[in-house]
Enzyme design. Sequence first.
Site, short mmCIF file in Angstrom:
data_model
loop_
_atom_site.label_atom_id
_atom_site.label_comp_id
_atom_site.label_asym_id
_atom_site.label_seq_id
_atom_site.Cartn_x
_atom_site.Cartn_y
_atom_site.Cartn_z
N VAL A 64 3.49 1.23 2.81
CA VAL A 64 3.27 0.10 3.71
C VAL A 64 3.84 -1.15 3.08
O VAL A 64 3.58 -1.45 1.91
CB VAL A 64 1.77 -0.09 4.02
CG1 VAL A 64 1.57 -1.25 4.99
CG2 VAL A 64 1.17 1.19 4.58
N GLY A 75 0.83 -1.20 0.00
CA GLY A 75 0.00 0.00 0.00
C GLY A 75 0.86 1.25 0.00
O GLY A 75 1.98 1.26 0.51
N GLY A 116 0.56 5.76 0.33
CA GLY A 116 -0.24 6.94 0.61
C GLY A 116 0.56 8.20 0.36
O GLY A 116 1.67 8.16 -0.17
N ALA A 117 0.00 9.33 0.77
CA ALA A 117 0.66 10.62 0.52
C ALA A 117 1.94 10.76 1.31
O ALA A 117 2.89 11.41 0.86
CB ALA A 117 -0.30 11.76 0.86
N SER A 118 2.00 10.17 2.50
CA SER A 118 3.17 10.38 3.35
C SER A 118 3.82 9.10 3.80
O SER A 118 4.75 9.13 4.60
CB SER A 118 2.76 11.19 4.59
OG SER A 118 1.78 10.48 5.34
N ALA A 119 3.38 7.94 3.32
CA ALA A 119 3.94 6.69 3.81
C ALA A 119 3.73 5.57 2.79
O ALA A 119 2.86 5.64 1.93
CB ALA A 119 3.31 6.29 5.14
N ASP A 125 -10.31 10.88 8.99
CA ASP A 125 -10.03 10.29 7.68
C ASP A 125 -10.67 8.90 7.56
O ASP A 125 -10.03 7.94 7.13
CB ASP A 125 -8.52 10.19 7.46
CG ASP A 125 -8.16 10.06 5.98
OD1 ASP A 125 -9.02 10.36 5.14
OD2 ASP A 125 -7.02 9.65 5.68
#
Length: 698
Positions: free
Chosen positions: A389, A382, A384-387, A506
């Site tokens: 996974v 996965g 995201g915008a800042s991480a 969120d």
Amino acid sequence: MYQFSLNLFCALLLFFFFFGPSFSSPLSNLTFFGGAFLSNNSIVLTQETSCAPPPLPDDTALPPLSPLSGVGRAFSANPFHFLDLSTNATASFSCSFSFTITSNSSCPFGNGFAFQITSNTGLFSVYDGYMGLPEDLETSTEVQDSYFAVEFDTSFEPNLEDINGNHLGIDLNNIMSLASVDVVTKGLDLKSGKEMTAWIEYRDSAKVVRVWLGYSSQIKPPDPVLVAQIDLSKQFKEFMHVGFSASNGRGSSAHVVDHWRFKTFFGFLPSTMPMDIVEDDDCIMCSPVDSDLQIGSFVYHPLNKRILKFALVFGSLAVVTLIVAAAVVIFLVCYLRRRRLRRARSERHMHRFHGGRMVPKMLSLNEIKSATNGFNQDKIIGEGASAVVYEGAIPSYGSVAVKRFNYENGFDASLSRIPFNTEFSTMVGCLRHKNLVQLQGWCCERNELVLVYEYMANGSLDKILHNRTSLTKFLTWERRLNIILGVASAVKYLHEECVSQIIHRDIKTCNILLDSEFNAKLGDFGLAEVYRHSFRARDATVPAGTMGYLAPEYAFSGVPTVKTDVYSFGVVVLEVATGRRPVDEESLAVIDFVWDLWEKGSICKAADPKLMNKFSKVEMERTLVVGLACAHPNCDKRPTMREAARMLRGETALPVLPSRKPTVRIQSVLPEGCEEIMSGDHIDDTPWSTPRTHFSRN
């Protein structure tokens, strides 16, 4: 434990070394003479050669002298015990072997071959014939040597009183047979080129030699082809060699012997007891060649018999004792180790909890890299915008999800450090609920910021709901309703049951993860806000979240409340029930889609077509109505999460919705003195600079 295993292995090794059977290679057990040699675990006595000149006119004359290239002999390297001088006992013996005799069709067959027991392996015919047997020891004035042979004769020698060129004979110190038989009359042919098997036995108690012959190596014929009454006790020496000899004479044949087995026995054997059933333990030396060729001898004295039985009993008891002792020790070691691990695990859990709150373990960067194969791209599950996974495995936790924040931005980059700090502080605070993803560890080392969560086998709800994966078919209505109820329970816990009230900010299907049984767990607290005092006023912030899930008042004012979370939850409910995205490719919001069907009185038509009408209409209508109530444009009209959960379970009445979708009414909540922010005369980056908002890509 390892030391004990090593000692046990050594003990068993010593036991088998002293008490087990001994083995040696075929080459050390056989001695070859003339043209004989070992090939592929078979004894080749002679090979086919070019034909000799035609015989002399006088068939009664002896063949001319010739080199011994056509003679081959193979004998046991060590002699066997055939006569016990102390008791004057003679051994009985049992022998079996397979053989083939082949010849070039243009040449006559050779002389044949013989199984031989001799006291002197140096005795052989000076002629290239007689199957390599000595000519005549009976005429010697000083008989110091002797031999016994069973010949397989394939040449007709009238001067030797042969009955024909295809017969068996028994010889004793003379090449003229004491007894012979025509094998053709028995339905056999030594010259057929087929593999044949012979069984030879001598019982000293009956003074009888018996010979069986057949084409099968497994089944012994019921009747022998040759029986002779012979007393070998007067012929056997104390030690004698066993083997084979063959010759070609004026012919050309290949004589090959394999699968040879020979054993001797001292003592009385009943005439009704087959010698073949005497077990291998009765030979003190067994040497396998190709697992079949064996040569052995055993002195069957009463004393040796008692010694053998004692050794076997003692050895068996020793092995059983060692096995039982090993089993007991292994059980005790495993039991104590399990108790120690259980105690250590309990102590570790005690240390990880403080005041009823779970404290995640700090992990080293090396542990994190080892778990993810150095943050291997193949481990990404996965982004995201800042991480990013990663899937990983840590010995003390098993499978985990590793959330890496500052993989690009560096340690001091606020875009990655702020979400890390927010999520870490939120998760450490009080989050312990079955429908919340559990934080298990963290790492803050060098330029890396990492959070370690429990691994969710089925990934995010968003991927299964919208991407038509192989798991989509398993997303039945019952499971969808269970997912909605699980998320409702988690959000209710955050709002009302946690020590400090938490607003997630969120809530969306991307942040709802499913375990192997499709149970929902809410995750990603990077935008969460914690309020430790319920009377504290909410501060205006830059709205952060995902378009389609944001409540209208939050997008305008920037003030998060529990009702903004309820709105996002309402969108998730409608998304799960309809299978539609919050905002589709045509910019149609799922809320507007369901409101339109509500106004037409056919709200159940909003159900996901992938369900194929396999759902309860009552449950579907109730779920969609609760979704619209939670996503009501007016925040005051929205239920609390506790009320929404009860309505979903049918424990309370549904709210009364207006016949048409209400209009959105926004009331400004800007602080005094900040009107210029909205006038356009002054623009800055203060937290109240709404409606300038920040939306994540998801």
